[in-house]
Motif scaffolding. Structure first.
Motif, PDB file in Angstrom:
ATOM      1  N   ASP A 145      36.510 -41.115   0.326  1.00 39.97           N
ATOM      2  CA  ASP A 145      36.077 -42.503   0.122  1.00 39.97           C
ATOM      3  C   ASP A 145      34.562 -42.582  -0.033  1.00 39.97           C
ATOM      4  O   ASP A 145      34.049 -43.294  -0.903  1.00 39.97           O
ATOM      5  N   ASN A 146      33.831 -41.849   0.828  1.00 41.51           N
ATOM      6  CA  ASN A 146      32.367 -41.829   0.717  1.00 41.51           C
ATOM      7  C   ASN A 146      31.923 -41.175  -0.588  1.00 41.51           C
ATOM      8  O   ASN A 146      30.974 -41.630  -1.236  1.00 41.51           O
ATOM      9  N   GLU A 149      32.254 -43.603  -3.504  1.00 43.10           N
ATOM     10  CA  GLU A 149      31.214 -44.631  -3.502  1.00 43.10           C
ATOM     11  C   GLU A 149      29.872 -44.071  -3.959  1.00 43.10           C
ATOM     12  O   GLU A 149      29.180 -44.680  -4.788  1.00 43.10           O
ATOM     13  N   GLY A 199      25.975 -46.460  -0.340  1.00 40.52           N
ATOM     14  CA  GLY A 199      26.872 -45.491   0.271  1.00 40.52           C
ATOM     15  C   GLY A 199      26.219 -44.203   0.717  1.00 40.52           C
ATOM     16  O   GLY A 199      26.838 -43.400   1.424  1.00 40.52           O
ATOM     17  N   SER A 201      23.947 -41.652   2.795  1.00 36.92           N
ATOM     18  CA  SER A 201      23.452 -41.494   4.164  1.00 36.92           C
ATOM     19  C   SER A 201      22.611 -40.227   4.238  1.00 36.92           C
ATOM     20  O   SER A 201      22.640 -39.389   3.328  1.00 36.92           O
ATOM     21  N   ILE A 204      24.896 -37.101   4.083  1.00 35.03           N
ATOM     22  CA  ILE A 204      25.422 -36.796   2.745  1.00 35.03           C
ATOM     23  C   ILE A 204      24.307 -36.241   1.865  1.00 35.03           C
ATOM     24  O   ILE A 204      24.510 -35.251   1.148  1.00 35.03           O
TER      25      ILE A 204
END
Length: 333
Positions: A145-146, A149, A199, A201, A204
């Protein structure tokens, strides 16, 4: 007698006041002199570190030129440029640095190139470069999901339209942030710009940044001769096929000798590769895979006296010469 004593006492007070003023003035002069001295010393050190950095760029350009002269048709890890980090002692300090091939990373500006599209099994048009980024993040253990995005948000940052992808964001989203800004809808200058993507971070970014680059074009080119074992997740992602794993990509890389493959056809004829060529990735491979390279970057760390400077220098191949087209420098990285 008292009058003389009073005059004597007044004289002492005046002398002490004058002495105090002189001490204060001399102290201020000393402090200012020391500040100017340190400022001048830091300026001189900064200038010297800069010229050491420029000298290292010239050395790298000559090394690349020599490799281009020695081997016109391929770039591989047997070249002088591919040596591990080297350290050079200079007067007053040390220069450390290494060169890397920027055709062994995913050019994020390619996500905005409409040429890298294909039809999926449902006949929907998909962005293949964006698909590679998504699969790379999944291989790096980023939740799907991340990854969706972030992949859509970065694509929206670099594509030329204002249409928002399913999980992405355009200007209207970023205008509503605490520190509003507009996205470029064009080339990104540096990979670090994706830290502002919806999205994204810190975790990431730290995982994916070593696999990415931001070239001054929107082409995606991968040199199979220089992609390292560390970047095997990127090679696996290029296949756009769930059946190809990071372990498979490592096995493919292990079959490459120090001189690499003489042509892409040699790589594509490997049993592990040929059996995984599909309708989806065949044309994609033909457009992006190479055994040569056109862009390189150099990391340099200069330590001189008490100054430390980090440089990133970017070279573009022009015939048999390496041309500097961008430089970034700052403090300690």
């Amino acid at each position: 007698m008292n009058r003389h004593n009073n005059e004597y006492g007044s004289a002492i007070i005046v002398v002490l006041l004058i002495l105090s003023v002189m001490v204060i003035v001399s102290t201020n002069i000393t402090v200012k002199y020391n500040s100017e001295f340190l400022r001048t010393a830091n300026f001189i050190n900064g200038i010297q570190t800069k010229w050491y950095g420029v000298a290292s760029e010239e050395l790298a350009a000559r090394v690349l030129h020599q490799d281009f002269e020695d081997n016109h048709n391929t770039i591989n890890l047997s070249g002088y440029w591919a040596a591990p980090e080297r350290s050079f002692e200079v007067d007053g300090g040390t220069i450390r640095g290494y060169v890397q091939d920027d055709y062994s990373c995913l050019n994020i500006n390619a996500l905005g190139n409409s040429l890298y599209t294909a039809r999926d099994d449902s006949d929907n048009r998909i962005n293949l470069a964006r698909e590679v980024l998504y699969r790379l993040m999944v291989f790096l253990q980023i939740p799907a999901d991340n990854a969706e995005e972030v992949a859509d948000s970065i694509t929206d940052m670099v594509d030329s339209d204002s249409n928002t992808l399913t999980f992405g964001a355009e200007d209207q989203f970023y205008r509503g942030q605490p520190y509003p800004f507009l996205i470029p809808n064009g080339y990104l200058f540096d990979v670090s710009e994706i830290r502002a993507a919806k999205g994204m971070s810190g975790s990431i970014y730290r995982r994916i940044a070593p696999f990415l680059c931001a070239l001054n074009n929107n082409e995606l080119k991968i040199n199979v001769n220089t992609i390292s074992e560390f970047k095997s997740p990127l090679l696996a992602a290029l296949f756009l096929d769930d059946s190809v794993t990071v372990e498979d990509a490592l096995e493919m890389i292990s079959q490459r000798d120090i001189n690499g493959w003489a042509s892409i056809s040699q790589f594509l004829k490997l049993d592990m590769v040929e059996s995984r060529i599909t309708r989806k990735n065949k044309a994609f491979f033909n457009s992006i895979l190479m055994v040569n390279s056109g862009f390189f970057s150099m990391y340099t760390r200069v330590e001189y006296n008490n100054s430390t400077m980090v440089y990133r220098s970017f070279f573009k191949r022009r015939n048999r010469y390496a041309e500097l087209y961008k430089r970034e420098y700052g403090g300690i990285e």
